[in-house]
Scaffold this motif. Sequence first.
Motif, PDB file in Angstrom:
ATOM      1  N   ASP A  51       0.818  -1.212   0.000  1.00  0.00           N
ATOM      2  CA  ASP A  51       0.000   0.000   0.000  1.00  0.00           C
ATOM      3  C   ASP A  51       0.853   1.263   0.000  1.00  0.00           C
ATOM      4  O   ASP A  51       1.821   1.394   0.766  1.00  0.00           O
ATOM      5  N   CYS A  52       0.454   2.192  -0.880  1.00  0.00           N
ATOM      6  CA  CYS A  52       1.021   3.540  -0.939  1.00  0.00           C
ATOM      7  C   CYS A  52       2.485   3.569  -1.369  1.00  0.00           C
ATOM      8  O   CYS A  52       3.160   4.597  -1.194  1.00  0.00           O
ATOM      9  N   ASP A  53       2.987   2.503  -1.953  1.00  0.00           N
ATOM     10  CA  ASP A  53       4.351   2.490  -2.485  1.00  0.00           C
ATOM     11  C   ASP A  53       4.275   2.892  -3.963  1.00  0.00           C
ATOM     12  O   ASP A  53       4.251   2.065  -4.872  1.00  0.00           O
ATOM     13  N   TYR A  54       4.241   4.200  -4.190  1.00  0.00           N
ATOM     14  CA  TYR A  54       4.047   4.721  -5.538  1.00  0.00           C
ATOM     15  C   TYR A  54       5.175   4.322  -6.485  1.00  0.00           C
ATOM     16  O   TYR A  54       4.933   3.995  -7.656  1.00  0.00           O
ATOM     17  N   SER A  55       6.386   4.367  -6.011  1.00  0.00           N
ATOM     18  CA  SER A  55       7.530   4.044  -6.859  1.00  0.00           C
ATOM     19  C   SER A  55       7.476   2.611  -7.338  1.00  0.00           C
ATOM     20  O   SER A  55       7.731   2.313  -8.513  1.00  0.00           O
ATOM     21  N   LEU A  56       7.133   1.694  -6.422  1.00  0.00           N
ATOM     22  CA  LEU A  56       7.053   0.288  -6.795  1.00  0.00           C
ATOM     23  C   LEU A  56       5.906   0.046  -7.773  1.00  0.00           C
ATOM     24  O   LEU A  56       6.040  -0.751  -8.707  1.00  0.00           O
ATOM     25  N   ALA A  57       4.804   0.737  -7.579  1.00  0.00           N
ATOM     26  CA  ALA A  57       3.668   0.592  -8.496  1.00  0.00           C
ATOM     27  C   ALA A  57       4.043   1.035  -9.897  1.00  0.00           C
ATOM     28  O   ALA A  57       3.739   0.365 -10.893  1.00  0.00           O
ATOM     29  N   ASN A  58       4.722   2.170 -10.006  1.00  0.00           N
ATOM     30  CA  ASN A  58       5.137   2.652 -11.323  1.00  0.00           C
ATOM     31  C   ASN A  58       6.158   1.728 -11.972  1.00  0.00           C
ATOM     32  O   ASN A  58       6.234   1.635 -13.201  1.00  0.00           O
ATOM     33  N   LEU A  59       6.930   1.023 -11.141  1.00  0.00           N
ATOM     34  CA  LEU A  59       7.959   0.123 -11.658  1.00  0.00           C
ATOM     35  C   LEU A  59       7.387  -1.238 -12.061  1.00  0.00           C
ATOM     36  O   LEU A  59       7.738  -1.776 -13.125  1.00  0.00           O
ATOM     37  N   MET A  60       6.492  -1.789 -11.238  1.00  0.00           N
ATOM     38  CA  MET A  60       6.021  -3.155 -11.425  1.00  0.00           C
ATOM     39  C   MET A  60       4.734  -3.271 -12.238  1.00  0.00           C
ATOM     40  O   MET A  60       4.430  -4.342 -12.763  1.00  0.00           O
ATOM     41  N   CYS A  61       3.979  -2.191 -12.326  1.00  0.00           N
ATOM     42  CA  CYS A  61       2.680  -2.248 -13.007  1.00  0.00           C
ATOM     43  C   CYS A  61       2.728  -1.483 -14.330  1.00  0.00           C
ATOM     44  O   CYS A  61       3.631  -0.688 -14.566  1.00  0.00           O
ATOM     45  N   SER A  62       1.752  -1.755 -15.146  1.00  0.00           N
ATOM     46  CA  SER A  62       1.590  -1.000 -16.382  1.00  0.00           C
ATOM     47  C   SER A  62       0.624   0.147 -16.095  1.00  0.00           C
ATOM     48  O   SER A  62      -0.568  -0.076 -15.898  1.00  0.00           O
ATOM     49  N   CYS A  63       1.139   1.385 -16.042  1.00  0.00           N
ATOM     50  CA  CYS A  63       0.357   2.532 -15.581  1.00  0.00           C
ATOM     51  C   CYS A  63       0.235   3.595 -16.669  1.00  0.00           C
ATOM     52  O   CYS A  63       1.106   3.734 -17.522  1.00  0.00           O
ATOM     53  N   LYS A  64      -0.841   4.332 -16.589  1.00  0.00           N
ATOM     54  CA  LYS A  64      -1.034   5.483 -17.461  1.00  0.00           C
ATOM     55  C   LYS A  64      -1.689   6.596 -16.656  1.00  0.00           C
ATOM     56  O   LYS A  64      -2.429   6.349 -15.707  1.00  0.00           O
ATOM     57  N   THR A  65      -1.377   7.827 -17.015  1.00  0.00           N
ATOM     58  CA  THR A  65      -1.931   8.989 -16.327  1.00  0.00           C
ATOM     59  C   THR A  65      -3.288   9.342 -16.921  1.00  0.00           C
ATOM     60  O   THR A  65      -3.467   9.344 -18.140  1.00  0.00           O
ATOM     61  N   VAL A  66      -4.246   9.625 -16.041  1.00  0.00           N
ATOM     62  CA  VAL A  66      -5.594   9.994 -16.460  1.00  0.00           C
ATOM     63  C   VAL A  66      -5.887  11.392 -15.941  1.00  0.00           C
ATOM     64  O   VAL A  66      -5.702  11.675 -14.751  1.00  0.00           O
ATOM     65  N   LEU A  67      -6.324  12.275 -16.821  1.00  0.00           N
ATOM     66  CA  LEU A  67      -6.673  13.626 -16.396  1.00  0.00           C
ATOM     67  C   LEU A  67      -7.984  13.589 -15.619  1.00  0.00           C
ATOM     68  O   LEU A  67      -8.918  12.878 -15.997  1.00  0.00           O
ATOM     69  N   PRO A  68      -8.081  14.353 -14.522  1.00  0.00           N
ATOM     70  CA  PRO A  68      -9.299  14.304 -13.695  1.00  0.00           C
ATOM     71  C   PRO A  68     -10.578  14.566 -14.473  1.00  0.00           C
ATOM     72  O   PRO A  68     -11.597  13.891 -14.251  1.00  0.00           O
ATOM     73  N   PHE A  69     -10.564  15.519 -15.401  1.00  0.00           N
ATOM     74  CA  PHE A  69     -11.782  15.839 -16.147  1.00  0.00           C
ATOM     75  C   PHE A  69     -12.090  14.804 -17.227  1.00  0.00           C
ATOM     76  O   PHE A  69     -13.149  14.834 -17.840  1.00  0.00           O
ATOM     77  N   ALA A  70     -11.151  13.879 -17.455  1.00  0.00           N
ATOM     78  CA  ALA A  70     -11.354  12.852 -18.481  1.00  0.00           C
ATOM     79  C   ALA A  70     -11.872  11.544 -17.888  1.00  0.00           C
ATOM     80  O   ALA A  70     -12.054  10.564 -18.607  1.00  0.00           O
TER      81      ALA A  70
END
Length: 221
Positions: A51-70
């Motif tokens: 939980d809350c390990d942002y660095s590990l999530a970005n490293l181990m998962c396939s992530c994309k940024t989503v704009l709040p209004f989108a």
Amino acid sequence: MAPPSRRCLLLIGALGVFAFDHFTQGQKNSTLIFTRENTIRNCSCSADIQDCDYSLANLMCSCKTVLPFAIERTSYNGHLTIWFTDTTALGRLLNFTLVRDLKLSLCSSNTLPTEYLAICGLERLRINSEAKHPSPEQSLLIHSGGDKDSNSKEKPVSLHKDWQTCMYISFLDMALFNRDSSLKSYSIENIASIANDFPDFSYFKTFPMSSNKSYVVTVIY
């Protein structure tokens, strides 16, 4: 020993590709969404992330940024984990969203307001507020999708984009993250008009509800 023939090498290669494809198809990815500094990241993870390990999530998962209004209202049939720091972004993600298995992790020491989120089709909820109250993760089974009679033609949960097709609605009190007490809930069946029976939830007065359905409403606190 004679080297393997070309046909044998091709066969070995084909079997390797088949085995890898079968392995990757067998993996069940889960969805992780986290909000941080006005940024929303939507990730697909093949393994649990601390939980809350942002660095590990970005490293181990396939992530994309989503704009709040989108952000679009959608449905989640599998596991959904959300790391959040405030209720504003969480409300955009969860209000009137269909999700069966949800885990919420508070990744800050902020005090949250008494604010209710409406979630459709929720069967299981897990919460973690380690950043605020160091305590074990809590889990709550709200209902099972198999509770209805198997001969019934009406399914308990219909995962369509139109959340009104769902019979089960959970009201989640976000102030529960301010306490270290046990997770609790109570359910009320045969609710014909949520707007009339729950007048404190003002957003239902402007949100169209089906008039020919009977709902099961669960309040989680």
